[in-house]
Every structure is written in C-alpha cells, then in structure tokens.
Design an enzyme around this catalytic site. Structure first.
Site, PDB file in Angstrom:
ATOM      1  N   HIS A   1       3.679  -4.642  17.361  1.00  0.00           N
ATOM      2  CA  HIS A   1       4.775  -5.477  17.862  1.00  0.00           C
ATOM      3  C   HIS A   1       4.693  -5.555  19.380  1.00  0.00           C
ATOM      4  O   HIS A   1       4.764  -4.543  20.068  1.00  0.00           O
ATOM      5  CB  HIS A   1       6.128  -4.880  17.464  1.00  0.00           C
ATOM      6  CG  HIS A   1       6.512  -5.191  16.050  1.00  0.00           C
ATOM      7  ND1 HIS A   1       7.817  -5.226  15.617  1.00  0.00           N
ATOM      8  CD2 HIS A   1       5.750  -5.484  14.970  1.00  0.00           C
ATOM      9  CE1 HIS A   1       7.839  -5.534  14.326  1.00  0.00           C
ATOM     10  NE2 HIS A   1       6.607  -5.684  13.908  1.00  0.00           N
TER      11      HIS A   1
ATOM     12  N   TYR B   1      17.963  -5.232  17.931  1.00  0.00           N
ATOM     13  CA  TYR B   1      19.048  -4.262  18.157  1.00  0.00           C
ATOM     14  C   TYR B   1      20.265  -5.085  18.582  1.00  0.00           C
ATOM     15  O   TYR B   1      20.192  -5.795  19.601  1.00  0.00           O
ATOM     16  CB  TYR B   1      18.706  -3.291  19.288  1.00  0.00           C
ATOM     17  CG  TYR B   1      17.553  -2.344  19.012  1.00  0.00           C
ATOM     18  CD1 TYR B   1      16.224  -2.737  19.145  1.00  0.00           C
ATOM     19  CD2 TYR B   1      17.799  -1.022  18.645  1.00  0.00           C
ATOM     20  CE1 TYR B   1      15.176  -1.858  18.913  1.00  0.00           C
ATOM     21  CE2 TYR B   1      16.751  -0.122  18.418  1.00  0.00           C
ATOM     22  CZ  TYR B   1      15.444  -0.558  18.549  1.00  0.00           C
ATOM     23  OH  TYR B   1      14.408   0.324  18.326  1.00  0.00           O
TER      24      TYR B   1
ATOM     25  N   PRO C   1      18.650   7.822  17.385  1.00  0.00           N
ATOM     26  CA  PRO C   1      17.474   7.028  17.012  1.00  0.00           C
ATOM     27  C   PRO C   1      17.350   5.668  17.704  1.00  0.00           C
ATOM     28  O   PRO C   1      16.351   4.970  17.512  1.00  0.00           O
ATOM     29  CB  PRO C   1      17.645   6.846  15.497  1.00  0.00           C
ATOM     30  CG  PRO C   1      19.089   7.056  15.234  1.00  0.00           C
ATOM     31  CD  PRO C   1      19.600   7.982  16.282  1.00  0.00           C
TER      32      PRO C   1
ATOM     33  N   LYS D   1      12.587   7.261  19.451  1.00  0.00           N
ATOM     34  CA  LYS D   1      11.812   8.230  20.228  1.00  0.00           C
ATOM     35  C   LYS D   1      11.553   9.576  19.547  1.00  0.00           C
ATOM     36  O   LYS D   1      10.643  10.311  19.961  1.00  0.00           O
ATOM     37  CB  LYS D   1      12.540   8.519  21.559  1.00  0.00           C
ATOM     38  CG  LYS D   1      12.532   7.357  22.500  1.00  0.00           C
ATOM     39  CD  LYS D   1      11.152   7.166  23.100  1.00  0.00           C
ATOM     40  CE  LYS D   1      10.937   5.802  23.653  1.00  0.00           C
ATOM     41  NZ  LYS D   1       9.738   5.153  23.212  1.00  0.00           N
TER      42      LYS D   1
ATOM     43  N   TYR E   1      10.386   2.086  26.326  1.00  0.00           N
ATOM     44  CA  TYR E   1      10.255   1.860  24.873  1.00  0.00           C
ATOM     45  C   TYR E   1       8.821   2.088  24.406  1.00  0.00           C
ATOM     46  O   TYR E   1       8.598   2.644  23.328  1.00  0.00           O
ATOM     47  CB  TYR E   1      10.723   0.435  24.525  1.00  0.00           C
ATOM     48  CG  TYR E   1      11.021   0.244  23.058  1.00  0.00           C
ATOM     49  CD1 TYR E   1      12.257   0.621  22.522  1.00  0.00           C
ATOM     50  CD2 TYR E   1      10.077  -0.300  22.191  1.00  0.00           C
ATOM     51  CE1 TYR E   1      12.538   0.464  21.173  1.00  0.00           C
ATOM     52  CE2 TYR E   1      10.349  -0.460  20.836  1.00  0.00           C
ATOM     53  CZ  TYR E   1      11.581  -0.085  20.343  1.00  0.00           C
ATOM     54  OH  TYR E   1      11.854  -0.237  19.003  1.00  0.00           O
TER      55      TYR E   1
HETATM   56  P1  RFL Z   1      11.155  17.259  10.824  1.00  0.00           P
HETATM   57  O1  RFL Z   1      10.573  15.961  10.446  1.00  0.00           O
HETATM   58  O2  RFL Z   1      12.613  17.457  10.657  1.00  0.00           O
HETATM   59  O3  RFL Z   1      10.362  18.382  10.023  1.00  0.00           O
HETATM   60  C1  RFL Z   1      10.797  19.722  10.017  1.00  0.00           C
HETATM   61  C2  RFL Z   1      10.202  20.410   8.809  1.00  0.00           C
HETATM   62  O4  RFL Z   1      10.599  21.788   8.825  1.00  0.00           O
HETATM   63  C3  RFL Z   1      11.036  22.180   7.534  1.00  0.00           C
HETATM   64  N1  RFL Z   1      11.997  23.291   7.676  1.00  0.00           N
HETATM   65  C4  RFL Z   1      11.695  24.557   7.388  1.00  0.00           C
HETATM   66  N2  RFL Z   1      10.583  25.136   6.914  1.00  0.00           N
HETATM   67  C5  RFL Z   1      10.620  26.476   6.730  1.00  0.00           C
HETATM   68  N3  RFL Z   1      11.723  27.252   6.948  1.00  0.00           N
HETATM   69  C6  RFL Z   1      12.849  26.715   7.403  1.00  0.00           C
HETATM   70  N4  RFL Z   1      13.925  27.483   7.622  1.00  0.00           N
HETATM   71  C7  RFL Z   1      12.885  25.310   7.644  1.00  0.00           C
HETATM   72  N5  RFL Z   1      13.823  24.455   8.078  1.00  0.00           N
HETATM   73  C8  RFL Z   1      13.276  23.241   8.093  1.00  0.00           C
HETATM   74  C9  RFL Z   1      11.639  20.924   6.934  1.00  0.00           C
HETATM   75  O5  RFL Z   1      11.613  20.970   5.513  1.00  0.00           O
HETATM   76  C10 RFL Z   1      10.716  19.845   7.500  1.00  0.00           C
HETATM   77  O6  RFL Z   1       9.647  19.547   6.633  1.00  0.00           O
HETATM   78  O7  RFL Z   1      10.853  17.609  12.376  1.00  0.00           O
HETATM   79  P2  RFL Z   1       9.627  17.144  13.317  1.00  0.00           P
HETATM   80  O8  RFL Z   1       8.305  17.435  12.660  1.00  0.00           O
HETATM   81  O9  RFL Z   1       9.930  17.736  14.636  1.00  0.00           O
HETATM   82  O10 RFL Z   1       9.721  15.555  13.392  1.00  0.00           O
HETATM   83  C11 RFL Z   1      10.797  14.921  14.031  1.00  0.00           C
HETATM   84  C12 RFL Z   1      11.085  13.560  13.385  1.00  0.00           C
HETATM   85  O11 RFL Z   1      11.208  13.739  11.990  1.00  0.00           O
HETATM   86  C13 RFL Z   1      12.341  12.905  13.939  1.00  0.00           C
HETATM   87  O12 RFL Z   1      12.418  13.103  15.336  1.00  0.00           O
HETATM   88  C14 RFL Z   1      12.389  11.376  13.680  1.00  0.00           C
HETATM   89  O13 RFL Z   1      12.501  11.101  12.316  1.00  0.00           O
HETATM   90  C15 RFL Z   1      13.546  10.741  14.421  1.00  0.00           C
HETATM   91  N6  RFL Z   1      13.672   9.288  14.148  1.00  0.00           N
HETATM   92  C16 RFL Z   1      12.850   8.383  14.776  1.00  0.00           C
HETATM   93  N7  RFL Z   1      11.860   8.785  15.612  1.00  0.00           N
HETATM   94  C17 RFL Z   1      10.996   7.874  16.177  1.00  0.00           C
HETATM   95  O14 RFL Z   1      10.102   8.279  16.949  1.00  0.00           O
HETATM   96  N8  RFL Z   1      11.077   6.518  15.905  1.00  0.00           N
HETATM   97  C18 RFL Z   1      12.034   6.020  15.071  1.00  0.00           C
HETATM   98  O15 RFL Z   1      12.016   4.816  14.813  1.00  0.00           O
HETATM   99  C19 RFL Z   1      12.993   6.968  14.498  1.00  0.00           C
HETATM  100  N9  RFL Z   1      13.948   6.527  13.663  1.00  0.00           N
HETATM  101  C20 RFL Z   1      14.649   8.842  13.251  1.00  0.00           C
HETATM  102  C21 RFL Z   1      14.765   7.427  13.041  1.00  0.00           C
HETATM  103  C22 RFL Z   1      15.486   9.720  12.573  1.00  0.00           C
HETATM  104  C23 RFL Z   1      16.440   9.223  11.704  1.00  0.00           C
HETATM  105  N10 RFL Z   1      17.242  10.178  11.020  1.00  0.00           N
HETATM  106  C24 RFL Z   1      17.326  10.233   9.624  1.00  0.00           C
HETATM  107  C25 RFL Z   1      17.764  11.301  11.759  1.00  0.00           C
HETATM  108  C26 RFL Z   1      15.728   6.929  12.191  1.00  0.00           C
HETATM  109  C27 RFL Z   1      16.591   7.817  11.525  1.00  0.00           C
HETATM  110  C28 RFL Z   1      17.656   7.231  10.652  1.00  0.00           C
HETATM  111  C1  PHB Z   2      13.330   2.260  11.716  1.00  0.00           C
HETATM  112  O1  PHB Z   2      12.584   1.325  11.401  1.00  0.00           O
HETATM  113  O2  PHB Z   2      13.689   3.105  10.892  1.00  0.00           O
HETATM  114  C2  PHB Z   2      13.798   2.349  13.119  1.00  0.00           C
HETATM  115  C3  PHB Z   2      13.316   1.457  14.050  1.00  0.00           C
HETATM  116  C4  PHB Z   2      13.754   1.531  15.364  1.00  0.00           C
HETATM  117  C5  PHB Z   2      14.662   2.509  15.714  1.00  0.00           C
HETATM  118  C6  PHB Z   2      15.129   3.422  14.790  1.00  0.00           C
HETATM  119  C7  PHB Z   2      14.693   3.338  13.477  1.00  0.00           C
HETATM  120  O3  PHB Z   2      15.101   2.562  17.006  1.00  0.00           O
END
Ligand code: RFL
Ligand code: PHB
Length: 396
Positions: A77, A205, A297, A301, A389
């Site tokens: 994109h 957004y 989110p 990032k 971004y």
């Molecule tokens: P994770 O992915 O949470 O993985 C952590 C892992 O640790 C395990 N765990 C344990 N294992 C052993 N013992 C314990 N006591 C434990 N406790 C937990 C868990 O089972 C899991 O497998 O952390 P990590 O690897 O640091 O990754 C971070 C990302 O997952 C997170 O920052 C992103 O998903 C945030 N996020 C977004 N980030 C982006 O860069 N671009 C995006 O577009 C974006 N959109 C989002 C998002 C997060 C969202 N939510 C649901 C919070 C959109 C949403 C809606």
């Molecule tokens: C997504 O596609 O889940 C998404 C995209 C952009 C964001 C957050 C989540 O800023």
C-alpha cells in the site's frame, strides 16, 4: 515420553511474533534456543490481530527466510486515508517517504513462522503450564514449566520474555526495579472479519461525531472493519446489520456507497492502552514486544515494534556470542526505549486525533478539527504522519 531440552543458550517465553521471530533469527545465527508457550498451536494460529507491516518488518522477515508467502500474498500500500466527517485526505506514503507498507495478517505471519520453525525441528513447546522464569539475576537462569502433568526445567544463559502484556516475565521483575507508564483509553475497538471485497483499495481511518471507524483488509476478498465502542460493550449487542449501519454513518454517504456487507466470521472487542515498562532488562531476563510495551492499534505499530525489539536483541546476542562483546546487551533497554517512546507518541497522537474522546470539551473538538485541516493543507504535517506510519529507522 517426549524429551524436552534441558539446556539452551536462549530460553524464549512466548510464541507470538516476537518470540517466533527471535527464535528464527537466533537459529539462523547458530544460537541455540527453546520457545515455550502456554497456549496450543491451534489457539495461537487462530488469533486475529494486526494487519499492517512496515517495510523494515518485511525486510527482516525476508532476511530471516520467512517471507515466501508474504511476498506472494501481501498487499503493498502506497498510501492510506484519514477521513473527518466524511472528508477524505490521502497520506501519500510513497511520495513523502519513497516507501510503502504491506497488508498481511499477523495470523498468517504467525503460521508462517511456526511452520518454518517446526520444519527445522525447533524445540517449540506449546500448551505448557505454569511457565516460570527463575534465577534471573544469576549466571544460570532457567525456565520451569509443566507439560502433561510433568515438571521440566530448561537451564539457559539468557531468558527472553516475549509473552505479551499478560505474561509472566514482566511480573517476575521486582516492583522496586520496574517503572511502568500507562494510559487506558475510555473506549475500545469492535472489529469484524468478513468474506467480502474491501470498501477501498487503501485503508481509511475515520473520525465522525459518532466515533472512530477503520476500514482495513486481509486480501482482495477479505475485509477487516473496526468501530470505536464502549469498553464495556458486548459483541452480543452488535449483529452484523447494526455494525454495518454504524460503520456507514461514520464513513459518510460517498465512501459508504462502496461498502459490501459480507457476513462476519470473527467479531471481538479490544481495549485500547498505552503502556511502557522500564527497563526492558532485569539481570539475564530481557523483555521484548508486548511484554514490555503496548500501543493503541491506531498507528498499526504493536507488531512492528515487537519485531524491531527482537532485531535489536538478535544483533546484541550475535555481538555477545561471536565477538564476546556484551555492549549490545548492556545497551538493549536504552536502545529500544528510545524508539519505543517515539512510537508510543505517534500511536497516542493518532489515537487522540481520530477518536471521539468522551471528556473532550467543544474547544478540544475544534482543536481536533483544526489538526485535521492542518494535516490536509500542509505537506510537512502529512509527511510527518507518513514517516511515522512507514516506521522509524531502527537506530534513532
Ligand atoms: P503476543 O502476540 O501477545 O504473543 C505473546 C505470546 O506469549 C504467550 N504467553 C505465555 N506463554 C507462556 N507463559 C505465559 N505465562 C504466557 N503468557 C502469554 C501467549 O500465548 C502468546 O502466544 O506478543 P508479541 O509477540 O509481543 O506480539 C505483539 C503483537 O501481537 C501485537 O503488538 C499486535 O497484535 C498489535 N496490533 C497491531 N500491531 C501492528 O503492528 N499493526 C497492526 O495493524 C495491529 N493491529 C493489534 C492490531 C492488536 C490488536 N489487538 C487485538 C490488541 C489490532 C488489534 C485489534
Ligand atoms: C488491521 O487490519 O487489523 C489493522 C490495520 C491498521 C491498524 C490496526 C489494525 O491501524
């Protein structure tokens, strides 16, 4: 009975993107490591989260040898849109930075990383109970865990906590060592995934008096939509018809005209939080990704920040093991936090700009509008958004 490793160089807690990527990078560098997660592989591969990858993240995945599907299926994109009361302004990433972002689901990325690690017979332990890091300030830290009712211990040289916001690693650092900075936003995101072509080619957004909305996607035939909701709201209150009605209002008639209402097959509410824990190291424990920091989110990032941490940590481990130089490990926390705070700032800024904030006075609403008008009319302001971004450089 399955045998689990008793000794490793780097013990990694958590097999989200941070833990899996670190494991892959260390393996590629010949550094022995073990990954332990409390969840099952099925559970981890079903989690729906991020969707936007910075070019630096894609490059790192490529260099790690895990980019085959991402390069084939990821959607480049060159820009995205901000909408205020239905008025659109495009942030031209390509023009302002020469770079693009890639839309590729975190779910797919996680599957790719797990598959690659398992293909290489990596010690990847799922469904472990009571995972506990121990002896962290000694020269021989370890991780205890239970598997199928039997207790095991892995002796490590270093332990890395990649176990997300609710993990055990950060909690193992004494309160008088750890300083936390936090803001919990008074709203959440209600998100759906559906099998329908996206409303537009690029992300939108939107800020509307009813609240924030985001139109994203996973592929040319799969859409991801979010709307701002009350933190205490329940998905039961939102059937697809109500969700789409509200989304249309927030986008305005001209954008909404292109919406295809596909049946949702995933629906969830996520809270919004800014959080940083300092320092990101305690003895021989290092924190990476969501274990150390959370961003709302809005700037896309969180995942990118997690991958940036493990790239920095990987370089530090290489220096330590190959050159017997521990300066990278000594400086890990300071190096990461420099960048983390800048990314926290951008995520907070974009969140405050694009949401309806319940406590805002009419004056603050006017300020939000003026900020949008300024971004729309100023190349410099649009460029600043673009450079954040697409992702700040690793060494800043
Ligand atoms: P994770 O992915 O949470 O993985 C952590 C892992 O640790 C395990 N765990 C344990 N294992 C052993 N013992 C314990 N006591 C434990 N406790 C937990 C868990 O089972 C899991 O497998 O952390 P990590 O690897 O640091 O990754 C971070 C990302 O997952 C997170 O920052 C992103 O998903 C945030 N996020 C977004 N980030 C982006 O860069 N671009 C995006 O577009 C974006 N959109 C989002 C998002 C997060 C969202 N939510 C649901 C919070 C959109 C949403 C809606
Ligand atoms: C997504 O596609 O889940 C998404 C995209 C952009 C964001 C957050 C989540 O800023």
């Amino acid at each position: 009975m399955t045998q689990y490793p008793r000794k490793t160089q780097v013990g990694i807690i958590g097999s989200g993107p941070a833990g899996l990527m670190l494991s892959q990078l260390l393996h590629n560098a010949g550094i022995d490591n073990v990954v332990i997660d409390r969840q099952s592989r099925e559970h981890i591969e079903a989690r729906v989260r991020a969707g936007v990858l910075e070019q630096g993240t894609v490059k790192a995945l490529h260099e790690a040898g895990v980019s085959q599907r991402l390069l084939a299926e990821g959607l480049p994109h060159d820009g995205f849109h901000l909408s205020f009361d239905g008025e659109l302004h495009r942030i031209d990433l390509k023009k302002h930075t020469g770079q693009h972002v890639t839309v590729y689901g975190q779910t797919e990325l996680t599957k790719d990383l797990i598959q690659r690690r398992l293909d290489q017979n990596a010690p990847l332990i799922f469904s472990a109970d009571n995972v506990t890091p121990d002896a962290l300030i000694s020269q021989s830290p370890c991780i205890h865990f239970e598997k199928d009712g039997t207790r095991h211990t892995v002796q490590c040289e270093f332990v890395v906590g990649c176990d997300g916001f609710h993990g055990i690693s950060r909690q193992s650092i004494p309160d008088d060592v750890l300083r936390v900075f936090e803001r919990v936003y008074p709203f959440g995101w209600l998100g759906i995934l559906c099998e329908a072509p996206p409303i537009a080619e690029e992300l939108i957004y939107a800020n509307h008096p009813n609240g924030f909305a985001l139109c994203s996607m996973r592929s040319p035939s799969r859409s991801r939509y979010y709307i701002q909701c009350d933190t205490n709201d329940n998905i039961e209150n939102w059937d697809d018809a109500r969700f789409y009605d509200e989304l249309e209002i927030r986008l305005g008639d001209s954008i909404a005209a292109s919406l295809v209402r596909g049946d949702s097959f995933e629906k969830s509410i996520a809270p919004l939080r800014s959080f940083v824990a300092e320092p990101m190291r305690y003895g021989n424990l290092f924190l990476a990704g969501d274990a150390a920091h959370i961003v709302p989110p809005t700037g896309a990032k969180g995942l990118n920040l997690a991958i940036a941490d493990v790239r920095i940590l990987h370089d530090a481990f290489i220096k330590h093991y190959r050159q017997k130089d521990s300066s990278g490990l000594e400086n890990y926390s300071t190096t990461c936090l420099q960048r983390v705070w800048k990314v926290e700032r951008f995520s907070w800024y974009l969140s405050m700009l694009m949401h309806q904030i319940p406590t805002h006075s009419d004056f603050e609403k006017k300020m939000q509008r003026a900020e949008f008008d300024y971004i729309r009319d100023s190349e410099a302001a649009s460029k600043s958004i673009a450079e954040n971004y697409i992702g700040l450089p690793l060494n800043i």
